[in-house]
Motif scaffolding. Sequence first.
Motif, PDB file in Angstrom:
ATOM      1  N   ALA A 178      -8.755  -1.242  34.642  1.00 46.69           N
ATOM      2  CA  ALA A 178      -8.384  -0.167  33.610  1.00 46.69           C
ATOM      3  C   ALA A 178      -7.053  -0.538  32.780  1.00 46.69           C
ATOM      4  O   ALA A 178      -7.029   0.140  31.533  1.00 46.69           O
ATOM      5  N   HIS A 179      -6.000  -1.974  33.244  1.00 44.71           N
ATOM      6  CA  HIS A 179      -4.632  -2.788  33.063  1.00 44.71           C
ATOM      7  C   HIS A 179      -5.529  -3.043  31.329  1.00 44.71           C
ATOM      8  O   HIS A 179      -4.857  -3.464  30.655  1.00 44.71           O
ATOM      9  N   CYS A 180      -6.841  -3.856  30.715  1.00 41.18           N
ATOM     10  CA  CYS A 180      -7.776  -3.812  29.448  1.00 41.18           C
ATOM     11  C   CYS A 180      -7.721  -3.093  28.799  1.00 41.18           C
ATOM     12  O   CYS A 180      -7.199  -3.304  27.232  1.00 41.18           O
TER      13      CYS A 180
ATOM     14  N   THR B 196     -11.568   6.077  32.626  1.00 35.30           N
ATOM     15  CA  THR B 196     -10.966   5.189  33.844  1.00 35.30           C
ATOM     16  C   THR B 196     -10.243   6.306  35.076  1.00 35.30           C
ATOM     17  O   THR B 196     -10.206   7.774  34.681  1.00 35.30           O
ATOM     18  N   PRO B 197      -9.992   5.714  35.976  1.00 36.27           N
ATOM     19  CA  PRO B 197      -9.675   6.777  37.420  1.00 36.27           C
ATOM     20  C   PRO B 197      -9.074   7.819  36.863  1.00 36.27           C
ATOM     21  O   PRO B 197      -7.305   7.182  36.219  1.00 36.27           O
TER      22      PRO B 197
ATOM     23  N   LEU C   4      -9.389 -14.380  45.903  1.00 35.18           N
ATOM     24  CA  LEU C   4     -10.194 -15.890  46.028  1.00 35.18           C
ATOM     25  C   LEU C   4      -8.802 -16.338  45.617  1.00 35.18           C
ATOM     26  O   LEU C   4      -7.839 -16.774  44.800  1.00 35.18           O
ATOM     27  N   PRO C   5      -7.941 -17.684  46.736  1.00 32.21           N
ATOM     28  CA  PRO C   5      -7.422 -18.730  46.589  1.00 32.21           C
ATOM     29  C   PRO C   5      -7.974 -19.545  45.649  1.00 32.21           C
ATOM     30  O   PRO C   5      -8.747 -20.593  45.724  1.00 32.21           O
ATOM     31  N   GLY C   6      -6.598 -20.789  45.166  1.00 32.65           N
ATOM     32  CA  GLY C   6      -6.960 -22.196  44.311  1.00 32.65           C
ATOM     33  C   GLY C   6      -7.354 -21.675  43.130  1.00 32.65           C
ATOM     34  O   GLY C   6      -8.650 -22.199  42.512  1.00 32.65           O
ATOM     35  N   CYS C   7      -7.370 -20.731  42.270  1.00 27.89           N
ATOM     36  CA  CYS C   7      -8.143 -20.317  41.310  1.00 27.89           C
ATOM     37  C   CYS C   7      -7.029 -20.242  40.209  1.00 27.89           C
ATOM     38  O   CYS C   7      -6.252 -19.199  40.460  1.00 27.89           O
ATOM     39  N   ASP C   8      -7.048 -20.645  38.540  1.00 26.68           N
ATOM     40  CA  ASP C   8      -6.352 -20.612  38.362  1.00 26.68           C
ATOM     41  C   ASP C   8      -6.502 -19.687  36.670  1.00 26.68           C
ATOM     42  O   ASP C   8      -6.160 -19.726  35.826  1.00 26.68           O
ATOM     43  N   LEU C   9      -7.668 -18.992  36.868  1.00 22.52           N
ATOM     44  CA  LEU C   9      -7.813 -17.862  35.857  1.00 22.52           C
ATOM     45  C   LEU C   9      -6.753 -17.590  35.366  1.00 22.52           C
ATOM     46  O   LEU C   9      -5.495 -16.992  35.597  1.00 22.52           O
ATOM     47  N   THR C  10      -6.605 -17.306  34.382  1.00 20.94           N
ATOM     48  CA  THR C  10      -5.368 -16.802  33.199  1.00 20.94           C
ATOM     49  C   THR C  10      -5.952 -15.352  33.060  1.00 20.94           C
ATOM     50  O   THR C  10      -6.921 -15.383  32.805  1.00 20.94           O
ATOM     51  N   ALA C  11      -4.406 -15.277  31.945  1.00 25.89           N
ATOM     52  CA  ALA C  11      -4.734 -13.993  31.382  1.00 25.89           C
ATOM     53  C   ALA C  11      -6.049 -14.101  29.928  1.00 25.89           C
ATOM     54  O   ALA C  11      -6.149 -15.286  29.818  1.00 25.89           O
ATOM     55  N   GLY C  12      -6.537 -13.073  30.046  1.00 20.54           N
ATOM     56  CA  GLY C  12      -7.901 -13.266  28.864  1.00 20.54           C
ATOM     57  C   GLY C  12      -8.873 -13.233  30.253  1.00 20.54           C
ATOM     58  O   GLY C  12      -9.935 -12.055  29.429  1.00 20.54           O
ATOM     59  N   ALA C  13      -8.782 -13.333  31.255  1.00 15.84           N
ATOM     60  CA  ALA C  13      -9.423 -13.134  31.830  1.00 15.84           C
ATOM     61  C   ALA C  13      -9.916 -11.853  33.051  1.00 15.84           C
ATOM     62  O   ALA C  13     -10.810 -11.506  33.818  1.00 15.84           O
ATOM     63  N   SER C  14      -9.260 -10.737  32.781  1.00 18.61           N
ATOM     64  CA  SER C  14      -8.730  -9.888  33.233  1.00 18.61           C
ATOM     65  C   SER C  14     -10.332  -8.717  32.834  1.00 18.61           C
ATOM     66  O   SER C  14     -10.139  -9.310  31.598  1.00 18.61           O
ATOM     67  N   GLY C  15     -10.424  -8.359  34.391  1.00 19.68           N
ATOM     68  CA  GLY C  15     -11.538  -7.330  33.364  1.00 19.68           C
ATOM     69  C   GLY C  15     -12.754  -8.406  34.069  1.00 19.68           C
ATOM     70  O   GLY C  15     -13.964  -7.181  34.178  1.00 19.68           O
TER      71      GLY C  15
END
Length: 264
Positions: A73-75, A113-114, A205-216
Amino acid sequence: MRSVPRLTLPLLVTVVSLLGLTAPPAAAEAEPWSQGTVRTVGKLIWETQDGRLGLCSGAVVDAPNGSVVATAAHCVRSRESAQPPGELWFVPAYDHGRDTYRTDGWRVRSLHTPAGWDVTRETVAILHHDYAFLTLERRDGRTVEEVYGANRAAFEPVREDREVAVLGYPAAAPYDGETLRYCRGTTDVLREGEAQDPNLGGLLLPGCDLTAGASGGPWLQDYDPASQSGTLVAVVSVGSGRGDIVGRPFPAEARDLLAAAGAA
């Protein structure tokens, strides 16, 4: 030569203090997807009023109209940008297509969106509702699901200790948002004592460095390489900035929201 617009990224909300983790593991670099792309996973792109490109990730989800994408939703609405994008595009199987997203993509027709995603409130107060469904227009008389296939949506409760692949298009350093990246692990539902209230019920999920842009981006269980689809159990919602990400699963009331998007 056409100038490339600057990028503006809906950030993975930084909530390290809410995860209840005192010594998170070192983040592993998200790997490039070995097949390059996934047909049912793509990138959301829009142009902001100041000429920048907004970026997020999403996945096609099975619906009666064949035209629904799930994302965060924040996208599409946030406390900082209460008005949704005027023109939003979804590009399935995106791969280095920043200059052609309008010709390669499917235009979003409506946003769902909810009710609990009330952007007049602080973001941490509404994180339980950080999911959305987008209805796409058809292209050449065909739906996105007809052309690319779709993932199956699963609703809470989410089964734990199942392998999950978390996919997205991270665009903040060290990534450029042009290729699909992923992390793999097992689902872990955050319970009382493991996180503060805003993230309870989320998937960690620990140990994962997905950054901004991966949202959603989708959290997929039971991925089938043949159909390039799986069971969608959550969407990327927040990150600690120190190598932990949280996915927001779909509560029971999300069924009605998906039905509305699938009937639009």
